[in-house]
Design an enzyme around this catalytic site. Sequence first.
Site, short mmCIF file in Angstrom:
data_model
loop_
_atom_site.label_atom_id
_atom_site.label_comp_id
_atom_site.label_asym_id
_atom_site.label_seq_id
_atom_site.Cartn_x
_atom_site.Cartn_y
_atom_site.Cartn_z
N GLU A 60 -9.93 -16.74 -9.15
CA GLU A 60 -9.13 -16.22 -10.25
C GLU A 60 -9.67 -16.75 -11.57
OE1 GLU A 60 -5.18 -18.41 -10.72
OE2 GLU A 60 -5.55 -18.57 -8.57
N ASP A 108 3.27 -19.97 -0.53
CA ASP A 108 2.19 -20.90 -0.85
C ASP A 108 2.69 -21.81 -1.95
OD1 ASP A 108 0.93 -19.97 -3.63
OD2 ASP A 108 1.34 -18.14 -2.49
N ASP A 116 -9.92 -19.48 -3.35
CA ASP A 116 -9.18 -18.94 -4.50
C ASP A 116 -10.15 -18.52 -5.62
OD1 ASP A 116 -7.50 -18.51 -6.67
OD2 ASP A 116 -6.12 -20.09 -6.09
#
Length: 272
Positions: free
Chosen positions: A148, A62, A146
């Site tokens: 995080e 990625d 995502d």
Amino acid sequence: SFFFFSSRRRHTRSSLVSWARRCVQETGYQRRVHGIIEMLKSFLWIAFAAFIAVSFCTRGVDYSTRVTSISCMVSNGYTFAVPRGYCSYGGVDSNVVANLRSAWDGGMSNVDVYMFPCVSCGNPKRQVDQLVDALANSKYGMIWFDIENYKWSNDKESNRRFILESIAQIKARGKVPGVYTSYYNWESIVGISWDGVKDCPLWYAHYDNDPSFRDFKPFGGWRKPAIKQYSGDKTLCGSGVDFNFYQEYNSCLLYTSPSPRDLSTSRMPSSA
């Protein structure tokens, strides 16, 4: 006559002793041969298992910058790519369309995108729509959401609502959502036991340089991961990438050198 029979008995005794010794020697030899055969069997099974595991282990990358060295990556054994599609500042990545095209043209077998949301911007549905609309003419698989530690609220309930709305909108737009996170990020942002999106495939980060699921600890309702990001901030074919893998078996049986990176801070290369 007595001497004859005595001599014969001694000869018979001697023959029996010799025969017994030969039996013992042959038995020991047979044991050694049997041991060698068993060792060879074990070796062949290990070699077969290694072949199967490596055959079904798929490595990928990625990235969050413009990458054009895809054919080089494919020749090095990396066959799936996940370029960034949406940035944490609240906009579509300007490279994503070109990166998707390059990934397919370079020979990648599977290409997804990941979405790094702007939590402080609010309106998660609009952010999803921006990404999907921008990729209307692009070929890609899933959208990995995502999650995080980057500008999330301290209110776990608010974070949960943001995630649920985002995932629901990805589905509403006819796309398949997945979740990228780690044990520590999940615990901090929504609480380790919250399982509101457990139906989505899990891509988890743990930078232990081990392309296997041996380290996985269940959380968030997930009992089994789909992908692991096992090493980050690497350079491959002149481009900055993270290393990932997925497969059906327990381990890819690969070796990589240890990384000094703090395991609890594993993240995408997109936190800016």
